[in-house]
Design an enzyme around this catalytic site. Structure first.
Site, PDB file in Angstrom:
ATOM      1  N   ASP A  73      -9.699   2.481   3.354  1.00  0.00           N
ATOM      2  CA  ASP A  73      -9.627   1.767   4.634  1.00  0.00           C
ATOM      3  C   ASP A  73     -10.106   2.656   5.783  1.00  0.00           C
ATOM      4  O   ASP A  73     -10.617   2.152   6.787  1.00  0.00           O
ATOM      5  CB  ASP A  73      -8.183   1.333   4.932  1.00  0.00           C
ATOM      6  N   LYS A  98       0.826  -1.226   0.000  1.00  0.00           N
ATOM      7  CA  LYS A  98       0.000   0.000   0.000  1.00  0.00           C
ATOM      8  C   LYS A  98       0.854   1.268   0.000  1.00  0.00           C
ATOM      9  O   LYS A  98       0.482   2.264  -0.612  1.00  0.00           O
ATOM     10  CB  LYS A  98      -0.932   0.015   1.206  1.00  0.00           C
TER      11      LYS A  98
HETATM   12  P1  NAP Z   1       1.712  -4.398   6.555  1.00  0.00           P
HETATM   13  O1  NAP Z   1       1.855  -2.993   6.118  1.00  0.00           O
HETATM   14  O2  NAP Z   1       2.536  -5.458   5.939  1.00  0.00           O
HETATM   15  O3  NAP Z   1       1.958  -4.404   8.160  1.00  0.00           O
HETATM   16  C1  NAP Z   1       1.999  -5.624   8.863  1.00  0.00           C
HETATM   17  C2  NAP Z   1       1.990  -5.354  10.371  1.00  0.00           C
HETATM   18  O4  NAP Z   1       1.936  -6.633  11.047  1.00  0.00           O
HETATM   19  C3  NAP Z   1       3.236  -4.636  10.881  1.00  0.00           C
HETATM   20  O5  NAP Z   1       2.869  -3.813  11.961  1.00  0.00           O
HETATM   21  C4  NAP Z   1       4.108  -5.817  11.368  1.00  0.00           C
HETATM   22  O6  NAP Z   1       4.998  -5.460  12.402  1.00  0.00           O
HETATM   23  C5  NAP Z   1       3.043  -6.719  11.945  1.00  0.00           C
HETATM   24  N1  NAP Z   1       3.508  -8.111  11.983  1.00  0.00           N
HETATM   25  C6  NAP Z   1       3.781  -8.908  10.938  1.00  0.00           C
HETATM   26  N2  NAP Z   1       4.205 -10.108  11.384  1.00  0.00           N
HETATM   27  C7  NAP Z   1       4.206 -10.050  12.729  1.00  0.00           C
HETATM   28  C8  NAP Z   1       4.551 -10.966  13.765  1.00  0.00           C
HETATM   29  N3  NAP Z   1       4.994 -12.211  13.476  1.00  0.00           N
HETATM   30  N4  NAP Z   1       4.415 -10.575  15.056  1.00  0.00           N
HETATM   31  C9  NAP Z   1       3.965  -9.327  15.348  1.00  0.00           C
HETATM   32  N5  NAP Z   1       3.626  -8.401  14.412  1.00  0.00           N
HETATM   33  C10 NAP Z   1       3.745  -8.765  13.119  1.00  0.00           C
HETATM   34  O7  NAP Z   1       0.209  -4.895   6.411  1.00  0.00           O
HETATM   35  P2  NAP Z   1      -1.128  -4.016   6.397  1.00  0.00           P
HETATM   36  O8  NAP Z   1      -1.437  -3.584   5.021  1.00  0.00           O
HETATM   37  O9  NAP Z   1      -1.011  -2.987   7.453  1.00  0.00           O
HETATM   38  O10 NAP Z   1      -2.234  -5.110   6.781  1.00  0.00           O
HETATM   39  C11 NAP Z   1      -2.266  -5.704   8.077  1.00  0.00           C
HETATM   40  C12 NAP Z   1      -3.400  -6.718   8.131  1.00  0.00           C
HETATM   41  O11 NAP Z   1      -4.662  -6.066   8.056  1.00  0.00           O
HETATM   42  C13 NAP Z   1      -3.363  -7.744   6.971  1.00  0.00           C
HETATM   43  O12 NAP Z   1      -3.675  -8.997   7.490  1.00  0.00           O
HETATM   44  C14 NAP Z   1      -4.474  -7.275   6.049  1.00  0.00           C
HETATM   45  O13 NAP Z   1      -5.056  -8.362   5.349  1.00  0.00           O
HETATM   46  C15 NAP Z   1      -5.462  -6.714   7.072  1.00  0.00           C
HETATM   47  N6  NAP Z   1      -6.356  -5.699   6.453  1.00  0.00           N
HETATM   48  C16 NAP Z   1      -7.678  -5.968   6.392  1.00  0.00           C
HETATM   49  C17 NAP Z   1      -8.535  -5.020   5.856  1.00  0.00           C
HETATM   50  C18 NAP Z   1     -10.001  -5.300   5.803  1.00  0.00           C
HETATM   51  O14 NAP Z   1     -10.707  -4.648   5.039  1.00  0.00           O
HETATM   52  N7  NAP Z   1     -10.487  -6.209   6.608  1.00  0.00           N
HETATM   53  C19 NAP Z   1      -8.040  -3.814   5.371  1.00  0.00           C
HETATM   54  C20 NAP Z   1      -6.682  -3.570   5.463  1.00  0.00           C
HETATM   55  C21 NAP Z   1      -5.834  -4.526   5.993  1.00  0.00           C
HETATM   56  P3  NAP Z   1       6.504  -4.960  12.059  1.00  0.00           P
HETATM   57  O15 NAP Z   1       6.385  -3.497  11.769  1.00  0.00           O
HETATM   58  O16 NAP Z   1       7.262  -5.245  13.304  1.00  0.00           O
HETATM   59  O17 NAP Z   1       6.980  -5.758  10.875  1.00  0.00           O
END
Ligand code: NAP
Length: 278
Positions: free
Chosen positions: A109, A72
């Site tokens: 979002d 994103k």
């Molecule tokens: P992103 O930018 O890749 O960020 C991932 C986040 O998860 C970071 O804060 C990362 O921490 C943390 N993380 C990853 N692995 C981890 C672990 N093993 N232990 C602890 N923290 C961990 O992803 P994003 O775009 O923000 O999306 C996050 C989630 O929200 C995804 O699953 C996505 O599918 C979901 N989402 C859903 C919707 C919906 O409409 N329902 C909309 C948007 C997103 P670090 O910074 O330490 O790496």
């Protein structure tokens, strides 16, 4: 092979991973209900460097798409015409083409989070205390959305604490928002709403993003989703909290995307039905 005007318009979800995504089911159900000749697919993009050309290849002929984790932020940088929400959050989850403006993008979002959060809490967000787990693209939209709704405070807790601080800096250090250095004495804090905006829960083997035992909390919104909810939602309900997974937010952002692409109201009930929401 050749293409002509009767071929369906192509839309896609771009990210990594995308196999779990319910977006194709939601959009294809909506296209069918509207009688619109279009196909929505998910495309795994491993290399961020490919993102811009794939976005343009979809958008220029009249289609478009969505962007999900981890791209994103990168998507926000390749737009000709980013919306105010993209500029504020540095994250883009929706793109399309405009003849005059070129590659356009928005961040839906923020509004879809507000709708889903109000649904699980049962009220508006003003005056509530919120804990956000995660500091990626989704967390940025959530924190921005909370601040805009005048929540009483937003605490951001992330595996990598410096990214939580970066997030707040990018949002201009909003009043009432703070980055937590670690879990610390979280149990003594009370939260009206806990939001999981980490990617924990995407895999069956993932640990829970937070141990809820002993926490004083009102409701949980897990942005991660599954056809029947998530383990974090189940744990929250077992702890007596109101909890929902990310399907409602997903449907809301999909409906907003459809309205941008097609310029007509989205069949929201059909889209909710496609993911098992009543
Ligand atoms: P992103 O930018 O890749 O960020 C991932 C986040 O998860 C970071 O804060 C990362 O921490 C943390 N993380 C990853 N692995 C981890 C672990 N093993 N232990 C602890 N923290 C961990 O992803 P994003 O775009 O923000 O999306 C996050 C989630 O929200 C995804 O699953 C996505 O599918 C979901 N989402 C859903 C919707 C919906 O409409 N329902 C909309 C948007 C997103 P670090 O910074 O330490 O790496």
């Amino acid at each position: 092979m050749s293409f002509d005007a009767d071929d369906p318009t192509l839309y896609a979800l771009l990210g990594d991973p995308v196999d779990h995504s319910l977006s194709p089911a939601i959009h294809n159900a909506a296209f069918q209900a509207l009688g619109f000749r279009a196909v929505y697919v998910s495309v795994r993009i491993e290399e961020a460097g490919l993102l811009e050309s794939v976005m343009r290849a979809l958008a220029v002929p009249g289609g478009g798409g969505n962007v999900t984790t981890p791209h994103k932020g990168q998507a926000a940088t390749v737009l000709n015409n980013p919306s105010a929400a993209v500029r504020a959050t540095g994250a883009c989850n929706l793109f399309w083409w405009d003849k005059g403006a070129g590659l356009c993008g928005d961040n839906t979002d923020i509004e879809s989070f507000r709708i889903a959060a109000e649904h699980v809490v049962g009220s508006g967000l003003a005056g509530l205390k919120v804990l956000v787990l995660g500091a990626g693209g989704a967390a940025r939209a959530v924190v921005y959305g909370c601040v805009r709704q005048a929540t009483a405070g937003v605490d951001v807790l992330n595996r990598t604490p410096s990214r939580a601080s970066d997030l707040l800096r990018q949002l201009g250090h909003p009043a009432g928002a703070r980055a937590l250095p670690g879990v610390g004495d979280l149990a003594t804090e009370g939260y009206d709403l806990i939001v999981n905006a980490t990617s924990l829960g995407l895999r069956e083997s993932d640990p829970l993003p937070l141990q809820l035992g002993g926490m004083r909390a009102g409701a949980v919104l897990d942005l991660v989703y599954g056809p029947k909810g998530t383990r974090f939602v189940a744990a929250a309900r077992d702890a007596g909290l109101k909890a929902e997974d990310g399907r409602r937010m997903l449907v809301e952002q999909a409906a907003a995307a459809l309205e941008v692409w097609l310029g007509r109201p989205a069949p929201k009930e059909v889209m909710q039905g496609a993911v098992g929401l009543g």
